[in-house]
Design an enzyme around this catalytic site. Structure first.
Site, PDB file in Angstrom:
ATOM      1  N   LYS A   1       0.843  -1.208   0.000  1.00 47.20           N
ATOM      2  CA  LYS A   1       0.000   0.000   0.000  1.00 47.20           C
ATOM      3  C   LYS A   1       0.878   1.259   0.000  1.00 47.20           C
ATOM      4  CE  LYS A   1      -3.720  -2.561   2.182  1.00 47.20           C
ATOM      5  NZ  LYS A   1      -4.438  -2.951   3.410  1.00 47.20           N
TER       6      LYS A   1
ATOM      7  N   GLN B   1      -4.139  -1.663   9.674  1.00 48.99           N
ATOM      8  CA  GLN B   1      -4.110  -2.986   9.060  1.00 48.99           C
ATOM      9  C   GLN B   1      -4.703  -4.028  10.014  1.00 48.99           C
ATOM     10  OE1 GLN B   1      -3.081  -3.607   5.797  1.00 48.99           O
ATOM     11  NE2 GLN B   1      -3.901  -5.661   6.177  1.00 48.99           N
TER      12      GLN B   1
ATOM     13  N   ASP C   1     -10.681   2.899   4.356  1.00 45.86           N
ATOM     14  CA  ASP C   1     -10.926   1.461   4.247  1.00 45.86           C
ATOM     15  C   ASP C   1     -12.433   1.185   4.218  1.00 45.86           C
ATOM     16  OD1 ASP C   1      -8.904  -0.332   3.789  1.00 45.86           O
ATOM     17  OD2 ASP C   1      -8.243  -0.417   5.885  1.00 45.86           O
TER      18      ASP C   1
END
Ligand code: NAD
Length: 292
Positions: free
Chosen positions: A52, A96, A119
């Site tokens: 990412k 994450q 997200d």
């Protein structure tokens, strides 16, 4: 059979983003900035976060990677998220997953300001998504939609079977495919670990999204001729022949299933790169649609 080539489509998304960023900066705009938080030393998570961060560089975004120890108290993590919430330079925050067991995933997700929830996991983002209101879409389902759109996959009126009901993939995917939109307007069956007669349900599907984390689960005798198959699974299986000591396997038995499909995603090179492309698009949107 045609491959749904996530590597190729993600590259075209990134190329177009890079051009937009260049224009934006030339016009005096602010550099889009993604802040990523990694807690602990899970090998797969480290790899995902590194990809990412690398993708941010490729398109001209700034990124900050905060690596924190696995035994970090929950309160400290929430405090660090709050600092990113307050920082006007930061457009998107991602933590994450999975997190160590002593940290509440829900608390962490709810602490992220919804305007920076790139997200798309915040309850408000999920609720808005379900209602069809503008919101950040969860990156993996959003990436799948972008892939379907690119290949102009027919979805209207089709029967989509989603296997797996996690909050990050299966459930939002089932909602998005059922929305009155394109890609969407499917009749959706959401299957999970308690579903009875799953092979028979899959056999009725025009579109199958396999997101359960069981390597090779979907076999050719579960797939109708001409179906579209999207494989979300990423599992590390031991492989002594590889330098890393493992190989990546999807949830679909690709060799037997592919010949029956009209379209299918490979693993790797299918949904994975699209998830990153979708995250970048969300971060770009956050940067360029700021509420003042
Ligand atoms: P999860 O473990 O949170 O959820 C798995 C779901 O599958 C559950 O809802 C469970 O009910 C269902 N399930 C498990 N066994 C089943 C069975 N035998 N039959 C029917 N349903 C079953 O997993 P997740 O986070 O949604 O991830 C799923 C897979 O996708 C994993 O391999 C993960 O690594 C991968 N993943 C890939 C990406 C990507 O970018 N490609 C992103 C996220 C997750």
């Amino acid at each position: 059979m045609q491959l749904l080539d996530g590597k190729l489509v993600s590259k075209s998304v990134k190329d177009s983003l890079a051009a937009s960023v260049e224009n934006h900066l030339r016009g005096g705009g602010k550099t889009p900035h993604l802040a990523a938080i990694l807690v602990g030393d899970n090998g797969a998570s480290q790899t995902y976060v590194a990809s990412k961060v690398k993708a941010c560089e490729e398109v001209g975004f700034r990124s900050t990677l905060l690596q924190l120890p696995g035994d970090l108290p929950e309160a400290v993590l929430l405090h660090r998220i709050e600092a990113f919430n307050q920082d006007p330079e930061v457009d998107g925050i991602l933590v994450q997953l999975p997190l160590p067991a002593h940290i509440s995933e829900h608390k962490v997700i709810e602490t992220i300001r919804v305007e920076k929830d790139v997200d798309g996991f915040h309850p408000e983002s999920m609720g808005r998504m379900a209602l069809g209101l503008p919101s950040f879409l969860p990156a993996t389902p959003y990436g799948i939609l972008l892939l379907m759109e690119h290949y102009q996959i027919q979805t209207k009126g089709r029967h989509a079977v989603v296997i797996g009901r996690s909050h990050i993939v299966g459930r939002p995917m089932s909602i998005l495919l059922s929305r009155n939109d394109y890609p969407g307007n499917c009749s959706v069956t959401l299957c999970h670990s308690h579903t009875l007669h799953l092979p028979a349900i899959c056999l009725q599907a025009d579109i199958i999204i396999a997101a359960l984390g069981q390597p090779g689960f979907l076999r050719s005798d579960m797939v109708k001729e001409g179906a579209v198959v999207v494989d979300v699974g990423i599992t590390r299986v031991p492989d002594a022949n590889r330098k890393a000591g493992f190989a990546i396997r999807g949830d679909v038995d690709f060799e037997s299933v592919a010949p029956r499909c009209s379209y299918i995603t490979p693993v790797p090179g299918g949904v994975g790169p699209m998830t990153i492309a979708a995250l970048l698009k969300n971060t770009w949107y956050s940067c360029t649609h700021k509420k003042t």
